[in-house]
Design a protein around this motif. Structure first.
Motif, PDB file in Angstrom:
ATOM      1  N   ALA A  48       0.829  -1.208   0.000  1.00 46.33           N
ATOM      2  CA  ALA A  48       0.000   0.000   0.000  1.00 46.33           C
ATOM      3  C   ALA A  48       0.861   1.254   0.000  1.00 46.33           C
ATOM      4  O   ALA A  48       0.542   2.243  -0.673  1.00 46.33           O
ATOM      5  N   ALA A  49       1.972   1.221   0.740  1.00 50.61           N
ATOM      6  CA  ALA A  49       2.850   2.384   0.813  1.00 50.61           C
ATOM      7  C   ALA A  49       3.484   2.717  -0.531  1.00 50.61           C
ATOM      8  O   ALA A  49       3.864   3.863  -0.778  1.00 50.61           O
ATOM      9  N   SER A  50       3.585   1.723  -1.407  1.00 48.98           N
ATOM     10  CA  SER A  50       4.171   1.952  -2.723  1.00 48.98           C
ATOM     11  C   SER A  50       3.183   2.588  -3.699  1.00 48.98           C
ATOM     12  O   SER A  50       3.576   3.022  -4.785  1.00 48.98           O
ATOM     13  N   GLY A  51       1.904   2.613  -3.333  1.00 47.64           N
ATOM     14  CA  GLY A  51       0.887   3.153  -4.227  1.00 47.64           C
ATOM     15  C   GLY A  51       0.472   2.201  -5.333  1.00 47.64           C
ATOM     16  O   GLY A  51      -0.150   2.607  -6.321  1.00 47.64           O
ATOM     17  N   ALA A  52       0.789   0.928  -5.184  1.00 47.27           N
ATOM     18  CA  ALA A  52       0.486  -0.060  -6.224  1.00 47.27           C
ATOM     19  C   ALA A  52      -1.012  -0.189  -6.453  1.00 47.27           C
ATOM     20  O   ALA A  52      -1.802  -0.183  -5.504  1.00 47.27           O
ATOM     21  N   ARG A  53      -1.399  -0.339  -7.714  1.00 50.06           N
ATOM     22  CA  ARG A  53      -2.796  -0.560  -8.075  1.00 50.06           C
ATOM     23  C   ARG A  53      -3.025  -1.992  -8.556  1.00 50.06           C
ATOM     24  O   ARG A  53      -4.114  -2.531  -8.387  1.00 50.06           O
ATOM     25  N   HIS A  54      -2.021  -2.572  -9.190  1.00 49.96           N
ATOM     26  CA  HIS A  54      -2.144  -3.923  -9.731  1.00 49.96           C
ATOM     27  C   HIS A  54      -1.046  -4.792  -9.123  1.00 49.96           C
ATOM     28  O   HIS A  54       0.148  -4.514  -9.293  1.00 49.96           O
ATOM     29  N   VAL A  55      -1.471  -5.851  -8.423  1.00 52.78           N
ATOM     30  CA  VAL A  55      -0.551  -6.667  -7.631  1.00 52.78           C
ATOM     31  C   VAL A  55      -0.589  -8.110  -8.114  1.00 52.78           C
ATOM     32  O   VAL A  55      -1.662  -8.673  -8.359  1.00 52.78           O
ATOM     33  N   LEU A  56       0.590  -8.702  -8.222  1.00 48.85           N
ATOM     34  CA  LEU A  56       0.723 -10.132  -8.501  1.00 48.85           C
ATOM     35  C   LEU A  56       1.163 -10.819  -7.221  1.00 48.85           C
ATOM     36  O   LEU A  56       2.230 -10.506  -6.678  1.00 48.85           O
ATOM     37  N   ASP A  57       0.348 -11.756  -6.733  1.00 49.60           N
ATOM     38  CA  ASP A  57       0.682 -12.524  -5.535  1.00 49.60           C
ATOM     39  C   ASP A  57       1.053 -13.936  -5.969  1.00 49.60           C
ATOM     40  O   ASP A  57       0.191 -14.720  -6.362  1.00 49.60           O
ATOM     41  N   VAL A  58       2.334 -14.242  -5.920  1.00 48.43           N
ATOM     42  CA  VAL A  58       2.842 -15.533  -6.386  1.00 48.43           C
ATOM     43  C   VAL A  58       2.742 -16.547  -5.245  1.00 48.43           C
ATOM     44  O   VAL A  58       3.260 -16.329  -4.151  1.00 48.43           O
ATOM     45  N   GLY A  59       2.076 -17.671  -5.524  1.00 44.84           N
ATOM     46  CA  GLY A  59       1.848 -18.661  -4.478  1.00 44.84           C
ATOM     47  C   GLY A  59       0.853 -18.132  -3.466  1.00 44.84           C
ATOM     48  O   GLY A  59       1.111 -18.089  -2.266  1.00 44.84           O
ATOM     49  N   CYS A  60      -0.325 -17.757  -3.942  1.00 44.80           N
ATOM     50  CA  CYS A  60      -1.289 -17.013  -3.116  1.00 44.80           C
ATOM     51  C   CYS A  60      -1.974 -17.863  -2.059  1.00 44.80           C
ATOM     52  O   CYS A  60      -2.673 -17.330  -1.196  1.00 44.80           O
ATOM     53  N   GLY A  61      -1.814 -19.186  -2.099  1.00 40.19           N
ATOM     54  CA  GLY A  61      -2.483 -20.038  -1.125  1.00 40.19           C
ATOM     55  C   GLY A  61      -3.992 -19.905  -1.221  1.00 40.19           C
ATOM     56  O   GLY A  61      -4.552 -19.786  -2.314  1.00 40.19           O
ATOM     57  N   THR A  62      -4.656 -19.881  -0.087  1.00 43.91           N
ATOM     58  CA  THR A  62      -6.115 -19.753  -0.091  1.00 43.91           C
ATOM     59  C   THR A  62      -6.562 -18.298  -0.151  1.00 43.91           C
ATOM     60  O   THR A  62      -7.753 -18.014  -0.062  1.00 43.91           O
ATOM     61  N   GLY A  63      -5.617 -17.368  -0.280  1.00 46.05           N
ATOM     62  CA  GLY A  63      -5.976 -15.979  -0.532  1.00 46.05           C
ATOM     63  C   GLY A  63      -5.964 -15.063   0.677  1.00 46.05           C
ATOM     64  O   GLY A  63      -6.541 -13.971   0.616  1.00 46.05           O
ATOM     65  N   ASN A  64      -5.296 -15.449   1.749  1.00 45.86           N
ATOM     66  CA  ASN A  64      -5.289 -14.589   2.939  1.00 45.86           C
ATOM     67  C   ASN A  64      -4.643 -13.237   2.667  1.00 45.86           C
ATOM     68  O   ASN A  64      -5.139 -12.198   3.113  1.00 45.86           O
ATOM     69  N   LEU A  65      -3.512 -13.231   1.936  1.00 42.83           N
ATOM     70  CA  LEU A  65      -2.857 -11.961   1.641  1.00 42.83           C
ATOM     71  C   LEU A  65      -3.693 -11.137   0.664  1.00 42.83           C
ATOM     72  O   LEU A  65      -3.813  -9.911   0.812  1.00 42.83           O
ATOM     73  N   ALA A  66      -4.280 -11.784  -0.328  1.00 43.28           N
ATOM     74  CA  ALA A  66      -5.132 -11.066  -1.280  1.00 43.28           C
ATOM     75  C   ALA A  66      -6.275 -10.358  -0.555  1.00 43.28           C
ATOM     76  O   ALA A  66      -6.626  -9.216  -0.869  1.00 43.28           O
ATOM     77  N   ALA A  67      -6.858 -11.025   0.430  1.00 41.72           N
ATOM     78  CA  ALA A  67      -7.941 -10.417   1.203  1.00 41.72           C
ATOM     79  C   ALA A  67      -7.438  -9.202   1.981  1.00 41.72           C
ATOM     80  O   ALA A  67      -8.115  -8.178   2.062  1.00 41.72           O
TER      81      ALA A  67
END
Length: 229
Positions: free
Chosen positions: A38-57
């Protein structure tokens, strides 16, 4: 000899206790990762090895305007993540590993949590650099192979804190691991010193810190004047 047997018995007891009160060392750093993104101001993120999606949430809660593409090679885990975000068009789950990403696309931020040690270190760092937009940010929470007195000393606080955290986060005795902790695992091959050296070559300026619970963190910002090459 007696001391060695005592230590082994203690470690075995701790292992059984930790399995009865499981908690995710990786999720422990999820909020930290989301804040760095969030501090980087990113709008589009790639989560490699996202698992069940905890970080995406977490990323979606931290910034509602963020879109997340999650890559997960394990079929059952990817299916669980896809079902979780079925009603969120800003999250796309793709059942594939890092090699299956869109090779033409660049992201504002790329995250890997306990994933890098599954992949060949140097080529992957080089490819991750190339995945970033100009000024994009790479955030890694990784595992390293323990080697030497410094690693042993660093592990001692984690060994003490681990069962305490287990009691706090999972006070009820568990019969099985939670679903988000059942994805395939692998032992890390590289030491922290080897990871630092590889990052110095492939990701100039990357910041690496040893962390509690057998983890390290890496943050790299691509040059803003040109792409992540």
């Amino acid at each position: 000899m007696i001391a060695k047997v005592t230590v082994m018995a203690l470690l075995s007891h701790l292992d059984r206790f930790n399995r009865r009160h499981p908690w995710s060392h990786n999720d422990h750093y999820g909020r930290w990762v989301a804040n760095r993104v969030a501090a980087s101001g990113a709008r589009h993120v790639l989560d490699v090895g996202c698992g069940t999606g905890n970080l995406a949430a977490l990323l979606r809660r931290r910034a509602a305007t963020v879109t997340v593409t999650g890559l997960e090679p394990d079929p059952a885990t990817a299916r669980a993540a896809a079902e979780r975000f079925a009603d969120d068009p800003a999250v796309t789950i793709v059942q594939t590993g890092f090699a299956g990403r869109d090779p033409q696309r660049r992201w504002d931020a790329v995250t890997l949590v306990a994933v890098l040690h599954h992949l060949p270190l140097v080529p992957t760092l080089r490819e991750l650099r190339g995945c970033l937009t100009a000024g994009g940010r790479l955030v890694v929470v990784g595992c390293y192979r323990e080697a030497g007195p410094a690693d042993v000393l660093a592990a001692l606080p984690a060994m003490v804190a681990n069962p305490i955290m287990g009691l706090i986060k999972h006070p009820v005795r568990a019969d099985a691991l939670p679903s988000h902790m059942t994805a395939p695992t692998a032992d890390p091959r590289e030491t922290l010193a080897e990871i630092r050296a590889a990052a110095a070559r492939e990701l100039p300026g990357a910041r690496i810190r040893r962390r509690l619970f057998w983890r390290y963190t890496l943050v790299y910002d691509a040059p803003s004047g040109r792409g992540g090459a």
